[in-house]
Design a protein around this motif. Structure first.
Motif, PDB file in Angstrom:
ATOM      1  N   ALA A  40      51.787 112.886  51.628  1.00 57.18           N
ATOM      2  CA  ALA A  40      51.687 111.436  51.476  1.00 57.18           C
ATOM      3  C   ALA A  40      52.567 110.974  50.324  1.00 57.18           C
ATOM      4  O   ALA A  40      52.594 111.592  49.271  1.00 57.18           O
ATOM      5  CB  ALA A  40      50.232 111.042  51.215  1.00 57.18           C
TER       6      ALA A  40
ATOM      7  N   GLN B 223      48.898 112.262  55.262  1.00 58.27           N
ATOM      8  CA  GLN B 223      47.770 111.547  55.853  1.00 58.27           C
ATOM      9  C   GLN B 223      47.853 110.064  55.512  1.00 58.27           C
ATOM     10  O   GLN B 223      46.858 109.355  55.551  1.00 58.27           O
ATOM     11  CB  GLN B 223      46.451 112.139  55.327  1.00 58.27           C
ATOM     12  CG  GLN B 223      46.305 113.614  55.644  1.00 58.27           C
ATOM     13  CD  GLN B 223      45.301 114.322  54.751  1.00 58.27           C
ATOM     14  OE1 GLN B 223      44.480 113.691  54.101  1.00 58.27           O
ATOM     15  NE2 GLN B 223      45.352 115.638  54.725  1.00 58.27           N
ATOM     16  N   HIS B 224      49.043 109.602  55.171  1.00 58.23           N
ATOM     17  CA  HIS B 224      49.177 108.236  54.670  1.00 58.23           C
ATOM     18  C   HIS B 224      49.458 107.233  55.777  1.00 58.23           C
ATOM     19  O   HIS B 224      48.566 106.554  56.242  1.00 58.23           O
ATOM     20  CB  HIS B 224      50.272 108.208  53.588  1.00 58.23           C
ATOM     21  CG  HIS B 224      50.519 106.856  53.015  1.00 58.23           C
ATOM     22  ND1 HIS B 224      51.784 106.371  52.781  1.00 58.23           N
ATOM     23  CD2 HIS B 224      49.668 105.883  52.638  1.00 58.23           C
ATOM     24  CE1 HIS B 224      51.693 105.152  52.269  1.00 58.23           C
ATOM     25  NE2 HIS B 224      50.424 104.839  52.176  1.00 58.23           N
ATOM     26  N   GLU B 225      50.716 107.163  56.237  1.00 59.73           N
ATOM     27  CA  GLU B 225      51.054 106.150  57.241  1.00 59.73           C
ATOM     28  C   GLU B 225      52.012 106.702  58.295  1.00 59.73           C
ATOM     29  O   GLU B 225      52.754 107.663  58.070  1.00 59.73           O
ATOM     30  CB  GLU B 225      51.701 104.925  56.558  1.00 59.73           C
ATOM     31  CG  GLU B 225      50.675 104.001  55.895  1.00 59.73           C
ATOM     32  CD  GLU B 225      50.902 102.532  56.268  1.00 59.73           C
ATOM     33  OE1 GLU B 225      51.090 102.246  57.474  1.00 59.73           O
ATOM     34  OE2 GLU B 225      50.903 101.692  55.353  1.00 59.73           O
TER      35      GLU B 225
ATOM     36  N   ARG C  83      45.261 105.245  59.781  1.00 57.26           N
ATOM     37  CA  ARG C  83      45.462 104.327  58.659  1.00 57.26           C
ATOM     38  C   ARG C  83      46.415 103.203  59.038  1.00 57.26           C
ATOM     39  O   ARG C  83      46.142 102.031  58.790  1.00 57.26           O
ATOM     40  CB  ARG C  83      46.004 105.074  57.445  1.00 57.26           C
ATOM     41  CG  ARG C  83      44.904 105.689  56.605  1.00 57.26           C
ATOM     42  CD  ARG C  83      45.482 106.543  55.494  1.00 57.26           C
ATOM     43  NE  ARG C  83      44.429 107.292  54.829  1.00 57.26           N
ATOM     44  CZ  ARG C  83      43.746 108.286  55.385  1.00 57.26           C
ATOM     45  NH1 ARG C  83      44.002 108.651  56.626  1.00 57.26           N
ATOM     46  NH2 ARG C  83      42.801 108.912  54.719  1.00 57.26           N
TER      47      ARG C  83
ATOM     48  N   PRO D 273      36.984 109.568  55.930  1.00 59.92           N
ATOM     49  CA  PRO D 273      37.294 109.635  54.491  1.00 59.92           C
ATOM     50  C   PRO D 273      36.403 108.705  53.681  1.00 59.92           C
ATOM     51  O   PRO D 273      35.903 107.697  54.190  1.00 59.92           O
ATOM     52  CB  PRO D 273      38.752 109.191  54.428  1.00 59.92           C
ATOM     53  CG  PRO D 273      38.942 108.331  55.630  1.00 59.92           C
ATOM     54  CD  PRO D 273      38.025 108.866  56.687  1.00 59.92           C
ATOM     55  N   ALA D 274      36.222 109.065  52.403  1.00 63.13           N
ATOM     56  CA  ALA D 274      35.400 108.254  51.506  1.00 63.13           C
ATOM     57  C   ALA D 274      35.987 106.854  51.397  1.00 63.13           C
ATOM     58  O   ALA D 274      37.201 106.682  51.291  1.00 63.13           O
ATOM     59  CB  ALA D 274      35.346 108.909  50.127  1.00 63.13           C
TER      60      ALA D 274
ATOM     61  N   LEU E 232      38.227  99.546  54.078  1.00 62.14           N
ATOM     62  CA  LEU E 232      39.488  99.171  54.710  1.00 62.14           C
ATOM     63  C   LEU E 232      39.272  98.149  55.822  1.00 62.14           C
ATOM     64  O   LEU E 232      40.183  97.847  56.592  1.00 62.14           O
ATOM     65  CB  LEU E 232      40.211 100.409  55.269  1.00 62.14           C
ATOM     66  CG  LEU E 232      41.158 101.119  54.293  1.00 62.14           C
ATOM     67  CD1 LEU E 232      40.419 101.662  53.086  1.00 62.14           C
ATOM     68  CD2 LEU E 232      41.907 102.246  54.972  1.00 62.14           C
TER      69      LEU E 232
ATOM     70  N   THR F  75      41.870 107.150  49.859  1.00 63.25           N
ATOM     71  CA  THR F  75      41.917 106.952  51.304  1.00 63.25           C
ATOM     72  C   THR F  75      43.084 106.056  51.694  1.00 63.25           C
ATOM     73  O   THR F  75      43.804 106.322  52.654  1.00 63.25           O
ATOM     74  CB  THR F  75      40.573 106.369  51.787  1.00 63.25           C
ATOM     75  OG1 THR F  75      39.563 107.356  51.582  1.00 63.25           O
ATOM     76  CG2 THR F  75      40.615 106.017  53.258  1.00 63.25           C
TER      77      THR F  75
ATOM     78  N   LEU G 299      45.848 105.704  50.055  1.00 60.71           N
ATOM     79  CA  LEU G 299      47.108 106.415  49.810  1.00 60.71           C
ATOM     80  C   LEU G 299      47.268 107.604  50.752  1.00 60.71           C
ATOM     81  O   LEU G 299      48.325 108.241  50.772  1.00 60.71           O
ATOM     82  CB  LEU G 299      47.167 106.899  48.353  1.00 60.71           C
ATOM     83  CG  LEU G 299      47.346 105.797  47.297  1.00 60.71           C
ATOM     84  CD1 LEU G 299      47.159 106.374  45.900  1.00 60.71           C
ATOM     85  CD2 LEU G 299      48.723 105.153  47.414  1.00 60.71           C
ATOM     86  N   GLY G 300      46.224 107.928  51.496  1.00 60.23           N
ATOM     87  CA  GLY G 300      46.305 109.086  52.387  1.00 60.23           C
ATOM     88  C   GLY G 300      46.296 110.396  51.616  1.00 60.23           C
ATOM     89  O   GLY G 300      46.865 111.377  52.064  1.00 60.23           O
ATOM     90  N   LEU G 301      45.656 110.383  50.443  1.00 59.84           N
ATOM     91  CA  LEU G 301      45.573 111.602  49.634  1.00 59.84           C
ATOM     92  C   LEU G 301      44.155 112.153  49.696  1.00 59.84           C
ATOM     93  O   LEU G 301      43.187 111.388  49.755  1.00 59.84           O
ATOM     94  CB  LEU G 301      45.951 111.297  48.184  1.00 59.84           C
ATOM     95  CG  LEU G 301      47.398 110.859  47.958  1.00 59.84           C
ATOM     96  CD1 LEU G 301      47.593 110.385  46.519  1.00 59.84           C
ATOM     97  CD2 LEU G 301      48.367 111.988  48.269  1.00 59.84           C
TER      98      LEU G 301
END
Lengths: 318, 441
Positions: free
Chosen positions: A121, A142-144, A181, A204-205, A210, B213, B215-217
């Motif tokens: 990411a 795991q970002h975009e 995401r 995810p936490a 979101l 979350t 940032l996808g980290l």
């Protein structure tokens, strides 16, 4: 359909496409409108435009992806660019050169557009800061994965005529999914009601922050959905790490006809591919009448052409 | 007398007049004088200037500037031996002196690991030659930092190790930690521990939560720290050994430490200046200089750390100075090394807490100098008569902007690049000798 308005540096004021985050709803719609035009080009006998003639596009993939890489390659070639594919295994990068040094080296080759997929990411953003060309994020960790979200939106809009007000359920490994995401950001921006469905180990936490509704029961999550978007579950997460087994996962979260029946009768099924049949999706659904999975691939080329063309407006001309 | 002659050491006596004297060992904050002779404090306080000063002394009018004990930094990673391109004892010493740090405690995570008496001796001797500040090594608690076998704790202590730690690593074997605490108790040895369960940390690279979350980290839950700290405190209770949590980062950890102290256990803890100054939002667009271990937490946690410092629940502030170069930081966030340099910026960053009214000067210098010296069993960290003359003169008010390129550390990985500070060190003395003097550009 009416001819799309011309996309200019004014209507799309970005030099890079690093994510859906940072795009306004108007800019997203402008890209989708332009993509409609690119569909027409792709369905012609002569599938060529000249907006990237003389330009060099490098597809830099640190993570193997046949479909995304070939989709970007075809998109670039249909716009007239000279396209070069570079696949770099993660191991060879680990041998020494930092990502910034890789960027400096590539920059010296004077590409016009760099399409990057990377396993970490933020890596594409890091590259973009060091490059003087336009950079497109083809997936960073795991970002975009912005072009995937755009092609999904285009596919939905062509079938439902709109995005606003639709109930979209995204199912599966939300925690490790860049597709999820980008889709959450885009669909929220255009006014859809977004749900995420999965076992809590794959959520995810802070995901509820979101702007999504969270379900751990697939049937309840699918109730009333217009769109069912399935995500790929990586093999390495199935063997007791995040879910106990493939069998158990499919039983509770695999999309079969019975579970799909909980969604609206005209609900449509999507999957970014590549599919694990019998893990997250049953073949009868994947190949069934409600599936848009093959059409997503066609829309992928159109959306990537639109993105390339939009960024071309920012390339220096002197 | 100019700066050049003062530097490189004379043992000429010095009298500091019109100083705001801070001595936490006596709860003293008063306008007065500090007199230094024969490497030691002769007198410090409102009445110190009465009577004749030492013959031939240099007289300094501080014009209201602070004179306080030199800082004692319990957690500094130095690249020597093994990574001298990042930091040497000499460059760390220069950075420390400029930051008002007169004593640093080095971590054993070097190459080779400091797990043998010859290597402790190497650090002690080399530091004596290479730097004018005081350097005390901490030795590895387990051989090779492998978390399996205890090192020769008592011999290492006799060779000069002021404590035992596995540095950046956390010990997962509770029985081993229990035995180490029990064994070290016999000679008053201090065990310092980095509290982070490696399995709960897993692939995590920043605080778990919404920011990660987005940032996808992958996130690191606070429980990675809490679970280990809770276990350690139980073991400290069982063994009655001396235990120090190297740096805590979240509100729940503070509760555990408070409970341990209320129960009368020999438990102390530290916090890094980063966790008092920054939070997870500072990571912004994947800025690797903000990638730390433990990770920067939420703003509520930062505020809890400040409150814990102010009420004395947190004993010490450390720089957690960790020089990393482009070869370890120029990567995507998840692949970059943890750590930030901090020796030179610890005091200016900490003064922000004074300016904001969160803590007084006495409380701050207690955590920066007096308490760490007490915990380590060192006679520095105070301005009491007879104490070693390790002191700093600090202008608390003048604003300036931190520029990474001007830092003396060999590595420039500061999270405070461009930060606005108010207050800086004007002069640093170690054992009565001036080892740093601020020269305006």
């Amino acid at each position: 359909m009416n001819a799309p308005p011309p996309l200019s540096a004014v209507t799309f004021p970005h030099r890079h496409l690093l994510g859906i985050e940072g795009l306004s709803p108007g800019e997203i719609v402008a890209l989708l409108d332009l993509a409609e035009d690119e569909i027409a080009v792709s369905r012609q006998v002569e599938k060529k435009k000249a907006v990237l003639r003389g330009r060099t596009q490098i597809n830099l993939f640190f993570e193997a992806s046949t479909r995304t890489q070939s989709s970007f390659e075809i998109a670039g070639k249909r716009l007239g660019a000279d396209v070069m594919n570079m696949s770099i295994g993660a191991s060879s990068v680990k041998k020494g050169e930092t990502l910034v040094d890789t960027a400096i080296t590539l920059n010296a080759m004077r590409p016009d557009i760099l399409v990057v997929r990377h396993h970490a990411a933020g890596a594409v953003e890091l590259l973009a800061r060091k490059m003087s060309c336009s950079v497109i994020n083809a997936g960073d960790g795991q970002h975009e994965h912005p072009t995937q979200a755009l092609l999904d939106a285009l596919t939905i809009r062509r079938h439902k005529g709109r995005i606003a007000g639709l109930v979209v359920a995204i199912c599966g490994d939300i925690a490790h999914s860049r597709v999820a995401r980008s889709n959450i950001l885009l669909l929220n921006a255009l006014g859809a009601a977004v749900r995420v469905i999965g076992p809590s180990t794959l959520l995810p936490a802070g995901i509820e922050r979101l702007g999504v509704e969270v379900f751990t029961d697939m049937r309840r999550g699918l109730a009333g959905a217009d769109i069912v978007m399935m995500l790929r579950l990586q093999r390495e997460r199935m063997d007791g790490g995040y879910v106990p087994s493939v069998r158990e996962y499919f039983h509770f979260f695999g999309l079969d006809r019975e579970k799909l029946a909980w969604a609206k009768t005209d609900a449509l099924v999507m999957h970014p591919g590549p599919m694990n049949r019998g893990v997250e999706i049953d073949s009868a659904v994947a190949d069934g009448p409600q599936s848009l999975i093959r059409e997503q691939v066609e829309m992928g080329v159109a959306v990537r052409m639109a993105v390339l063309e939009a960024l071309a407006a920012h390339l220096p001309n002197d | 007398m100019n700066a050049a002659t003062r530097l490189n050491g004379t043992d000429r006596p010095v009298v500091f007049l019109n100083a705001r004297v801070i001595d936490p060992s006596r709860n003293l904050e008063a306008i007065g004088a500090v007199i230094v002779a024969d490497k030691r404090i002769v007198a410090a306080g409102p009445d110190a200037a009465r009577g004749a000063g030492p013959a031939g002394a240099e007289v300094v009018d501080c014009a209201g500037a602070i004179v306080a004990p030199g800082l004692v930094d319990m957690r500094a990673f130095v690249g020597e031996p093994g990574a001298e391109h990042r930091e040497t004892l000499m460059s760390a010493g220069h950075a420390a002196a400029a930051g008002g740090v007169t004593t640093i405690v080095t971590m054993p995570d070097t190459d080779p690991v400091i797990d043998d008496i010859a290597l402790v001796d190497f650090i002690v001797r080399r530091a004596g030659v290479e730097t004018e500040i005081r350097v005390h090594p901490m030795a590895a608690l387990t051989k090779g930092l492998a978390g399996k076998e205890m090192t020769e704790l008592r011999l290492l202590g006799e060779a000069g190790a002021v404590g035992f730690t596995d540095g950046r690593r956390s010990i997962t074997d509770a029985a081993l930690l229990r035995r180490a605490l029990t064994y070290a108790r016999d000679f008053g040895g201090l065990v310092m521990h980095h509290t982070a369960d490696p399995n709960l940390v897993g692939a995590g690279v920043m605080n778990e939560g919404e920011v990660a979350t987005r940032l996808g980290l992958s996130g690191i839950p606070k429980e990675a720290e809490i679970v280990v700290l809770e276990r350690d405190v139980r073991l400290a209770g069982l063994t009655r050994g001396r235990y120090h949590a190297a740096q805590i980062s979240c509100a729940e950890s503070l509760d555990i430490v408070r409970r341990a102290k209320a129960a009368g256990l020999a438990v102390t803890c530290g916090v890094s200046i980063n966790h008092l100054s920054l939070n997870e939002n500072d990571i912004g667009p994947y800025r690797t200089f903000f990638k730390l271990s433990p990770p920067l937490r939420s703003e509520a946690d930062r505020q809890a750390m400040v409150a814990g410092l102010a009420d004395g629940s947190i004993d010490v502030v450390v720089s957690s100075h960790d020089p990393q170069d482009v070869d370890t930081k120029r990567y995507p966030f998840a692949e970059a090394a943890d750590g930030a340099v901090g020796l030179e910026t610890m005091l200016p960053a900490a003064l922000r807490l004074v300016h904001s009214g969160d803590i007084g000067l006495v409380g701050l210098f207690r955590a920066l100098a007096t308490r760490p010296a007490e915990i380590l069993g060192l006679e520095v960290g105070k301005l009491a008569p007879g104490a070693p003359a390790d002191l700093i003169v600090v202008d608390p008010d003048t604003p300036w902007i931190c520029e990474a390129e001007l830092l003396r550390s060999r590595s420039k990985n500061t999270p405070f690049e461009g930060a606005r500070f108010q207050g800086r060190v004007l002069r640093t003395l170690v054992a009565g000798r001036t080892v740093y003097e601020y020269a305006p550009a």
